[in-house]
Design a protein around this motif. Structure first.
Motif, mmCIF file in Angstrom:
data_model
loop_
_atom_site.group_PDB
_atom_site.id
_atom_site.type_symbol
_atom_site.label_atom_id
_atom_site.label_comp_id
_atom_site.label_asym_id
_atom_site.label_seq_id
_atom_site.Cartn_x
_atom_site.Cartn_y
_atom_site.Cartn_z
ATOM 1 N N GLY A 429 0.902 -1.259 0.125
ATOM 2 C CA GLY A 429 0.137 0.060 0.028
ATOM 3 C C GLY A 429 0.990 1.212 -0.051
ATOM 4 N N SER A 430 2.205 1.033 0.257
ATOM 5 C CA SER A 430 3.236 2.177 0.465
ATOM 6 C C SER A 430 3.399 2.792 -1.056
ATOM 7 C CB SER A 430 4.314 2.167 1.085
ATOM 8 O OG SER A 430 4.791 1.203 0.630
ATOM 9 N N GLY A 431 3.359 1.668 -2.186
ATOM 10 C CA GLY A 431 3.837 2.176 -3.382
ATOM 11 C C GLY A 431 5.480 2.104 -3.725
ATOM 12 N N PRO A 432 5.956 2.197 -4.773
ATOM 13 C CA PRO A 432 7.456 2.347 -5.019
ATOM 14 C C PRO A 432 8.085 3.721 -5.099
ATOM 15 C CG PRO A 432 6.252 2.118 -6.986
ATOM 16 C CD PRO A 432 5.148 2.049 -5.800
ATOM 17 N N LEU A 433 6.933 4.815 -5.060
ATOM 18 C CA LEU A 433 7.444 5.982 -5.103
ATOM 19 C C LEU A 433 7.785 6.622 -3.880
ATOM 20 C CD1 LEU A 433 4.829 7.339 -7.687
ATOM 21 C CD2 LEU A 433 7.112 6.572 -8.382
ATOM 22 N N GLN A 434 8.657 7.676 -3.710
ATOM 23 C CA GLN A 434 8.962 8.317 -2.507
ATOM 24 C C GLN A 434 7.975 9.061 -2.070
ATOM 25 O OE1 GLN A 434 11.038 9.203 0.642
ATOM 26 N NE2 GLN A 434 12.159 8.166 -0.908
ATOM 27 N N LEU A 435 7.654 9.013 -0.743
ATOM 28 C CA LEU A 435 6.350 9.531 -0.112
ATOM 29 C C LEU A 435 6.850 10.863 0.563
ATOM 30 C CD1 LEU A 435 4.441 6.491 0.952
ATOM 31 C CD2 LEU A 435 4.365 7.668 -1.083
ATOM 32 N N THR A 436 5.912 11.935 0.778
ATOM 33 C CA THR A 436 6.281 13.038 1.463
ATOM 34 C C THR A 436 5.788 12.575 3.047
ATOM 35 O OG1 THR A 436 4.091 13.925 1.388
ATOM 36 C CG2 THR A 436 5.464 14.382 -0.015
ATOM 37 N N PRO A 437 6.188 13.101 4.148
ATOM 38 C CA PRO A 437 5.453 12.797 5.298
ATOM 39 C C PRO A 437 3.865 12.673 5.550
ATOM 40 C CG PRO A 437 7.670 14.399 5.640
ATOM 41 C CD PRO A 437 7.287 14.430 4.040
ATOM 42 N N ASP A 438 3.379 13.642 5.030
ATOM 43 C CA ASP A 438 1.957 13.785 4.948
ATOM 44 C C ASP A 438 1.433 12.434 4.376
ATOM 45 O OD1 ASP A 438 1.663 15.868 6.419
ATOM 46 O OD2 ASP A 438 1.266 17.242 4.446
ATOM 47 N N ARG A 464 11.534 12.209 14.760
ATOM 48 C CA ARG A 464 12.932 11.723 15.083
ATOM 49 C C ARG A 464 13.469 10.696 14.131
ATOM 50 N NH1 ARG A 464 11.787 8.024 17.894
ATOM 51 N NH2 ARG A 464 9.730 7.697 18.153
ATOM 52 N N LYS A 465 12.897 10.032 13.307
ATOM 53 C CA LYS A 465 13.871 9.164 12.583
ATOM 54 C C LYS A 465 13.792 9.244 10.980
ATOM 55 C CE LYS A 465 14.327 5.464 14.328
ATOM 56 N NZ LYS A 465 15.517 5.069 15.040
ATOM 57 N N VAL A 466 13.539 10.522 10.804
ATOM 58 C CA VAL A 466 13.289 10.806 9.214
ATOM 59 C C VAL A 466 13.939 12.182 8.850
ATOM 60 C CG1 VAL A 466 12.239 11.212 7.080
ATOM 61 C CG2 VAL A 466 11.594 9.276 8.484
ATOM 62 N N THR A 467 14.948 12.015 7.941
ATOM 63 C CA THR A 467 15.670 13.155 7.389
ATOM 64 C C THR A 467 15.485 13.334 5.768
ATOM 65 O OG1 THR A 467 17.861 12.122 7.277
ATOM 66 C CG2 THR A 467 17.517 13.309 9.319
ATOM 67 N N LYS A 468 15.978 14.603 5.545
ATOM 68 C CA LYS A 468 15.546 14.636 4.001
ATOM 69 C C LYS A 468 17.125 14.802 3.323
ATOM 70 C CE LYS A 468 10.999 16.571 3.775
ATOM 71 N NZ LYS A 468 10.207 17.815 3.251
ATOM 72 N N ASN A 469 17.273 14.065 2.173
ATOM 73 C CA ASN A 469 18.426 14.280 1.417
ATOM 74 C C ASN A 469 18.353 15.488 0.548
ATOM 75 O OD1 ASN A 469 17.008 13.389 -0.850
ATOM 76 N ND2 ASN A 469 17.970 11.405 -0.794
ATOM 77 N N ALA A 470 19.618 15.662 -0.198
ATOM 78 C CA ALA A 470 19.643 17.045 -1.165
ATOM 79 C C ALA A 470 18.375 16.913 -2.165
ATOM 80 C CB ALA A 470 20.818 17.111 -1.791
ATOM 81 N N ASP A 471 17.889 15.712 -2.519
ATOM 82 C CA ASP A 471 16.540 15.717 -3.494
ATOM 83 C C ASP A 471 15.518 15.810 -3.067
ATOM 84 O OD1 ASP A 471 18.779 15.458 -5.513
ATOM 85 O OD2 ASP A 471 18.648 13.237 -5.297
ATOM 86 N N GLY A 472 15.514 16.286 -1.602
ATOM 87 C CA GLY A 472 14.182 16.178 -0.856
ATOM 88 C C GLY A 472 13.685 14.873 -0.760
ATOM 89 N N GLU A 473 14.399 13.653 -0.555
ATOM 90 C CA GLU A 473 13.761 12.400 -0.301
ATOM 91 C C GLU A 473 13.735 12.050 1.237
ATOM 92 O OE1 GLU A 473 16.054 10.040 -3.042
ATOM 93 O OE2 GLU A 473 14.479 9.987 -4.717
ATOM 94 N N LEU A 474 13.164 11.330 1.651
ATOM 95 C CA LEU A 474 13.100 10.988 3.129
ATOM 96 C C LEU A 474 14.037 9.922 3.078
ATOM 97 C CD1 LEU A 474 9.423 10.940 4.203
ATOM 98 C CD2 LEU A 474 10.868 12.918 4.074
ATOM 99 N N LYS A 475 14.723 9.875 4.290
ATOM 100 C CA LYS A 475 15.614 9.075 4.495
ATOM 101 C C LYS A 475 15.446 8.559 5.983
ATOM 102 C CE LYS A 475 20.726 7.748 4.967
ATOM 103 N NZ LYS A 475 21.988 8.554 5.046
ATOM 104 N N TRP A 476 15.335 7.210 6.325
ATOM 105 C CA TRP A 476 15.055 6.600 7.682
ATOM 106 C C TRP A 476 16.445 6.543 8.236
ATOM 107 C CZ3 TRP A 476 10.559 5.677 10.142
ATOM 108 C CH2 TRP A 476 10.821 4.815 11.389
#
Length: 478
Positions: A429-438, A464-476
């Motif tokens: 249900g999460s899909g292959p694409l990068q998701l925003t926090p919302d 607490r657990k997520v940061t964004k990289n230079a491309d704006g993607e979430l990183k756990w």
């Protein structure tokens, strides 16, 4: 919006009735409301556990309010056969357990009575309490009939065992949870070796070693309770459950969800600020390493935690850490068998009787632990005595059912691991694409069926657990 609950109206009494007649009539009505006759009323009121029948529901009421409903062997023996009978009954669709009085669900086991038996040379009788308590805990965990625990007040030790393994655990604004066993020279039993390592990160290790208290909705965020219902709604909820004519757990869950309160605006999870430190410091497999990590933190949280660890039983600390690590890889039945073995050793040891005497009997609050320091507790000797010294008579459970994960985990808020899988696209249900926090929150809410509180927990975890990289993607982050 709450569903309209079915309610009984008070019968009108004759205006010409004398005072005694009015009292007798009212007593008759009250007796019928809880399915007790007036002739049995006095006996039932004095019982340490009341049994109530209402439509399709059956309810245990722990009835020692002056003792904060502390669990003793009599109560265990009262509930066990009745629980088996209700579970086998086609007329019983849901089983509820709650506490009498305004203060407690169940503040723990009556360990003072247990230690008095052990001190009198009746170790076998003292061990019977633990054996029969664990048998009841396992029975609750493996019931076919939906079981609802209402934690409206203090819930510690033995009270946790009566509730935490149930599919439905309802917290209120009065809920106060803790597993403070290391403080009295014992270990977090009643299945603590199973549920503690299955909480988020090292939360369970921290709670088991330190005995920190959690209140109200924080128990839901931690995974201890599954729902948060204000106490003023409990009577209506119980009536609603009694109306249901099914043993379907999903239907029971939907009924409870109708009474759940929205999270308090602006509420912050009590452990949120310290969760990263908890995971950093409590991930180790020895108490010495945990203490060294806390000393390195040099924060107020670390200093308070160290102060507690230096006060409680050193032996209890080392046994507790080992039981949590062992329990992470055991099924629930084997966890109870391991704890029964540990209880036998603690009854024959020094610290448990000493802790109960100093804190609960003489109330000097100054137990003399032996060994006195963590460094003096030899780990290999501890492992041999508590974990390799098999009990002569293994714990006998009422059934052979076991599993390594709670089968009804879905009724609580999502775990950090489940949220991580959505972030990384590994969850259905999460899909292959990068998701925003919302979008991560949206996926988790949808997967839960719209459960109240999911969005708030997801937001807290992501902070607490997520940061964004230079491309704006979430990183756990680990």
């Amino acid at each position: 919006m709450l569903r309209q609950a079915v309610r009984m109206t008070t019968p009108k009494l004759s205006p010409s009735a004398v005072a005694q007649g009015r009292i007798r009539a009212m007593n008759n009505w009250l007796g019928a409301r809880v399915n007790m006759s007036t002739t049995a009323g006095k006996e039932a009121i004095e019982a340490d556990v009341l049994h109530r029948k209402h439509l399709s529901s059956r309810t245990f009421v722990l009835n020692r309010p002056k003792a904060l409903n502390a669990l003793n062997l009599s109560m265990v023996r009262n509930m066990t056969p009745q629980l088996q009978a209700w579970d086998a009954s086609d007329l019983c669709k849901v089983i509820v357990i709650k506490g009498a009085g305004e203060k407690a669900f169940c503040a723990g086991g009556d360990v003072r009575q247990v230690v008095e038996l052990a001190n009198a040379g009746k170790q076998d009788e003292a061990l019977d309490f633990f054996a029969e308590e664990y048998k009841l805990n396992h029975m609750i965990a493996t019931l076919q009939t939906p079981f609802v625990a209402i934690l409206d007040g203090i819930t510690m030790g033995g009270g946790v065992g009566l509730s935490v393994h149930a599919p439905f655990r309802i917290a209120t604004e009065k809920t106060l949870f803790a597993m403070p066993e290391t403080n009295i020279g014992l270990f977090p039993d009643v299945g603590g070796s199973f549920f503690l390592p299955r909480l988020d990160g090292e939360t369970g290790t921290y709670l088991g070693l330190v005995g920190t208290r959690l209140k109200g909705i924080d128990t839901v965020y931690a995974g201890i309770a599954t729902h948060y219902v204000p106490s003023e709604r409990l009577a209506a909820l119980e009536d609603r459950l009694a109306e249901l004519e099914t043993k379907n757990h999903d239907v029971i869950n939907m009924a409870i969800e109708d009474f759940v309160s929205e999270p308090v605006h602006g509420h912050k999870y009590a452990l949120s600020d310290d969760r990263e430190a908890i995971d950093r410091c409590f991930r180790f497999n020895t108490i010495e390493e945990i203490i060294a990590a806390l000393e390195k933190e040099d924060t107020l949280f670390a200093k308070k935690t160290l102060a507690t660890l230096r006060t409680v039983s050193p032996t209890s600390l080392k046994v507790t850490l080992q039981q949590i690590r062992e329990g992470a890889n055991l099924g629930i039945a084997d966890c109870f068998r391991m704890e029964h073995q540990l209880a036998r050793q603690f009854l024959n040891g020094h610290d448990f009787p000493e802790g109960v005497k100093a804190l609960l009997i003489e109330k000097t609050n100054a137990p003399k632990w032996a060994p006195a320091t963590v460094e003096e507790v030899d780990r290999e000797k501890m492992l041999g005595q508590y974990f390799r010294n098999q009990a002569p008579v293994p714990l006998s459970l009422s059934n052979t059912t076991t599993w390594k994960e709670y089968p009804f985990r879905r009724y609580g808020l999502p775990s950090e691991e489940e949220i991580r899988m959505v972030v990384k696209g590994e969850s259905a249900g999460s899909g292959p694409l990068q998701l925003t926090p919302d979008e991560v929150a949206d996926v988790c809410v949808k997967k839960s069926g719209g459960k109240i509180g999911v969005r708030e927990k997801v937001q807290e975890v992501l902070s607490r657990k997520v940061t964004k990289n230079a491309d704006g993607e979430l990183k756990w982050t680990n």
